[in-house]
Design a protein around this motif. Structure first.
Motif, PDB file in Angstrom:
ATOM      1  N   ALA A 142       0.859  -1.186   0.000  1.00 35.41           N
ATOM      2  CA  ALA A 142       0.000   0.000   0.000  1.00 35.41           C
ATOM      3  C   ALA A 142       0.890   1.229   0.000  1.00 35.41           C
ATOM      4  N   LYS A 143       0.412   2.281  -0.647  1.00 35.02           N
ATOM      5  CA  LYS A 143       1.161   3.524  -0.734  1.00 35.02           C
ATOM      6  C   LYS A 143       0.462   4.602   0.096  1.00 35.02           C
ATOM      7  N   VAL A 144       1.250   5.546   0.594  1.00 33.31           N
ATOM      8  CA  VAL A 144       0.709   6.586   1.463  1.00 33.31           C
ATOM      9  C   VAL A 144      -0.411   7.353   0.767  1.00 33.31           C
ATOM     10  N   PHE A 145      -0.201   7.711  -0.484  1.00 36.63           N
ATOM     11  CA  PHE A 145      -1.212   8.467  -1.221  1.00 36.63           C
ATOM     12  C   PHE A 145      -1.789   7.612  -2.356  1.00 36.63           C
ATOM     13  N   GLY A 146      -1.937   6.327  -2.105  1.00 37.74           N
ATOM     14  CA  GLY A 146      -2.395   5.425  -3.155  1.00 37.74           C
ATOM     15  C   GLY A 146      -3.904   5.320  -3.287  1.00 37.74           C
ATOM     16  N   GLY A 147      -4.652   5.985  -2.408  1.00 40.20           N
ATOM     17  CA  GLY A 147      -6.102   5.962  -2.517  1.00 40.20           C
ATOM     18  C   GLY A 147      -6.741   4.840  -1.725  1.00 40.20           C
ATOM     19  N   LYS A 148      -8.067   4.915  -1.615  1.00 37.11           N
ATOM     20  CA  LYS A 148      -8.830   3.975  -0.791  1.00 37.11           C
ATOM     21  C   LYS A 148      -8.909   2.585  -1.390  1.00 37.11           C
ATOM     22  N   ALA A 149      -8.773   2.476  -2.707  1.00 34.66           N
ATOM     23  CA  ALA A 149      -8.981   1.193  -3.375  1.00 34.66           C
ATOM     24  C   ALA A 149      -7.960   0.144  -2.959  1.00 34.66           C
ATOM     25  N   GLN A 150      -6.842   0.553  -2.391  1.00 31.95           N
ATOM     26  CA  GLN A 150      -5.806  -0.413  -2.017  1.00 31.95           C
ATOM     27  C   GLN A 150      -6.060  -1.040  -0.641  1.00 31.95           C
ATOM     28  N   TYR A 151      -7.172  -0.649   0.032  1.00 26.68           N
ATOM     29  CA  TYR A 151      -7.477  -1.176   1.353  1.00 26.68           C
ATOM     30  C   TYR A 151      -8.833  -1.885   1.375  1.00 26.68           C
ATOM     31  N   ARG A 152      -9.022  -2.679   2.410  1.00 26.88           N
ATOM     32  CA  ARG A 152     -10.359  -3.153   2.755  1.00 26.88           C
ATOM     33  C   ARG A 152     -11.000  -2.113   3.668  1.00 26.88           C
ATOM     34  N   THR A 153     -12.226  -1.681   3.330  1.00 25.91           N
ATOM     35  CA  THR A 153     -12.844  -0.572   4.070  1.00 25.91           C
ATOM     36  C   THR A 153     -14.252  -0.860   4.562  1.00 25.91           C
TER      37      THR A 153
ATOM     38  N   PHE B 284     -16.636  -7.686  11.300  1.00 23.35           N
ATOM     39  CA  PHE B 284     -15.898  -8.419  10.272  1.00 23.35           C
ATOM     40  C   PHE B 284     -15.688  -7.492   9.072  1.00 23.35           C
ATOM     41  N   THR B 285     -14.442  -7.322   8.682  1.00 19.46           N
ATOM     42  CA  THR B 285     -14.116  -6.482   7.526  1.00 19.46           C
ATOM     43  C   THR B 285     -14.071  -7.359   6.287  1.00 19.46           C
ATOM     44  N   LEU B 286     -14.872  -6.990   5.283  1.00 18.41           N
ATOM     45  CA  LEU B 286     -14.992  -7.790   4.072  1.00 18.41           C
ATOM     46  C   LEU B 286     -14.016  -7.305   3.010  1.00 18.41           C
ATOM     47  N   GLY B 287     -13.858  -8.125   1.984  1.00 15.03           N
ATOM     48  CA  GLY B 287     -12.999  -7.725   0.875  1.00 15.03           C
ATOM     49  C   GLY B 287     -11.849  -8.683   0.675  1.00 15.03           C
ATOM     50  N   ASN B 288     -10.966  -8.340  -0.237  1.00 14.40           N
ATOM     51  CA  ASN B 288      -9.815  -9.165  -0.597  1.00 14.40           C
ATOM     52  C   ASN B 288      -8.856  -9.279   0.584  1.00 14.40           C
TER      53      ASN B 288
END
Length: 458
Positions: A40-51, A249-253
């Motif tokens: 993950a990158k500091v300014f890589g955006g929300k798409a790189q995380y499970r939210t 429970f956090t969903l996603g990849n």
């Protein structure tokens, strides 16, 4: 529900869950919680995380808060339960939708001021069915950076928002009469509906990267004085609290980190220590060095003639040599001393001009000053100024340019004190070249003004 039994059950459940968390925290190591560099990158955006998370909770509902009082002297503690949906928008902020149900009850069995024989203000007890309660709250993490670990184990949070509740109180009066508001709401509905403002705080404990234990407390302020069915002590409004525990429970990849637990400081450190980034920086340094060397090579002028070595076709020219754009010496023709040129003052060199220009060069001033002195000292002398151009451009343009050049010389001489009537100009354009127009050296010589003079009476 018996309060003592409920209290013991809740305390035991929380203690058990905390024991599980403590055991998990002791068996976890920094190596198992490290975010892999580059994941993950500091300014890589929300798409790189499970939210996105979904949770379930249960706890204790009370008709009052840990501060203040209500219309009844004794609070009962009843079961409440619900589910939550949350979208984490940033490291420290998310939006959470909560839906819950439960029971809220109390009575006047405590003999305090105004209460006697188990009643006060004509009421003995109430029990309210909280049929549904939904709210949307902002959830702020107030401690999402842990300087002791790469990932947090515990996050503290505060919440606030707005909600809407449907409920039906059942009230027992002092004379034993029971009043049930279900299906008898003032607006004709099955339940009473009111706006509710929830404010809360709590702690989130990480069990795994995708599972967390939530322990929290929410104070709910009802926009009405009918939650307990006793409209007394106007203009006070009712309130209730919810102390709860639950799993989220956090969903996603699973390959993506959970935004809840990402430590931005550790993420920045990983990004700065990323060997790929360092390789790119070193490669960039190399490219910059090459560019700087190329610029230095372009500026290098070994013979000092004003033309860099890369474009100098005649390197090593002596200092002070007049050169063309290729760095080669410009050879001017020697003065014509033949009888045919006797009418022309051989001491006056041609006035040379830059390409497509009629502006006098400073190198022409000595010749012009000498011609001016001769004219002012010999009143019988007149001079013809013949303007010429090289062959670039159209013939008409070159004709105008040659006239402008002759006029530039005339203007200089007139400004120096020469009578304008003693100066005549002629324009010849690109005709009568004195050198080959196919070479730059020849074209330089053809961009000129020539002097022709005659003595009166001759």
């Amino acid at each position: 529900m018996n309060y003592s039994t409920l209290k013991k059950t809740v305390v035991l459940s929380i203690a058990s869950l905390m024991g599980v968390v403590a055991a998990h925290a002791q068996t976890s190591s920094d190596s198992t919680t490290t975010v892999a560099p580059g994941s993950a990158k500091v300014f890589g955006g929300k798409a790189q995380y499970r939210t996105f998370s979904i949770g379930a909770n249960a706890g204790v509902l009370s008709p009052t808060l840990f501060f203040g009082s209500n219309d009844f002297t004794k609070n009962n503690y009843e079961l409440g339960y619900g589910i939550s949906l949350r979208e984490q928008l940033a490291h420290a902020f998310g939006l959470e939708l909560n839906v819950m149900r439960g029971t809220i009850s109390g009575d006047n069995s405590r003999n305090i001021s105004g209460a006697q024989n188990g009643s006060r203000d004509g009421f003995s007890a109430f029990k309210t069915e909280l049929a549904y309660y939904a709210n949307l709250m902002g959830k702020v993490n107030v401690g999402n950076i842990n300087y002791l670990h790469r990932k947090n184990v515990i996050n503290f949070f505060v919440t606030a928002g707005a909600g809407y509740a449907g409920y039906a109180p059942k009230v027992t009066l002092a004379n034993g009469t029971v009043v049930d508001y279900k299906n008898n709401a003032a607006d004709g509905h099955k339940y009473i509906h009111e706006l509710v403002i929830p404010v809360g705080a709590g702690v989130k404990v990480r069990l795994t990267d995708g599972i967390a234990l939530n322990l929290g407390y929410t104070a709910n302020f009802v926009d009405g004085d009918n939650l307990d069915g006793a409209d007394v002590r106007y203009p006070t409004k009712d309130k209730f609290s919810y102390g709860y525990g639950g799993l989220e429970f956090t969903l996603g990849n699973p390959a993506k980190p959970n935004l809840d637990w990402v430590n931005p400081v550790a993420l920045m450190y990983d990004e700065l220590k990323d060997p790929t980034l360092r390789q790119e920086v070193e490669a960039l340094k190399g490219r910059v060095s090459n560019v700087e060397k190329s610029v230095d090579d372009l500026k290098k002028d070994s013979d000092g003639d004003g033309v860099s070595d890369q474009f100098d076709k005649c390197p090593g020219t002596p200092a002070g040599t007049i050169v063309d754009g290729s760095g080669c010496e410009i050879k001017f023709p020697k003065p014509d001393t033949t009888a045919a040129a006797a009418s022309t003052p051989g001491t006056y060199s041609n006035i040379q001009f830059e390409f497509d220009s009629s502006v006098l060069r400073t190198s022409a001033y000595p010749t012009l000053d000498k011609a001016s002195a001769d004219l002012r000292s010999n009143p019988n002398m007149t001079i013809e100024l013949d303007g010429y151009a090289s062959s670039e451009g159209s013939a008409a343009h070159n004709m105008r340019l040659s006239k402008d050049r002759a006029n530039s010389v005339k203007t200089y001489l007139v400004n120096s004190g020469v009578d304008a009537k003693r100066l005549k100009i002629k324009a010849y354009g690109e005709t009568n070249p004195i050198s080959d127009n196919s070479t730059e050296q020849g074209r330089v010589l053809n961009r000129r003004v020539e002097f022709k003079s005659a003595m009166s009476g001759m």
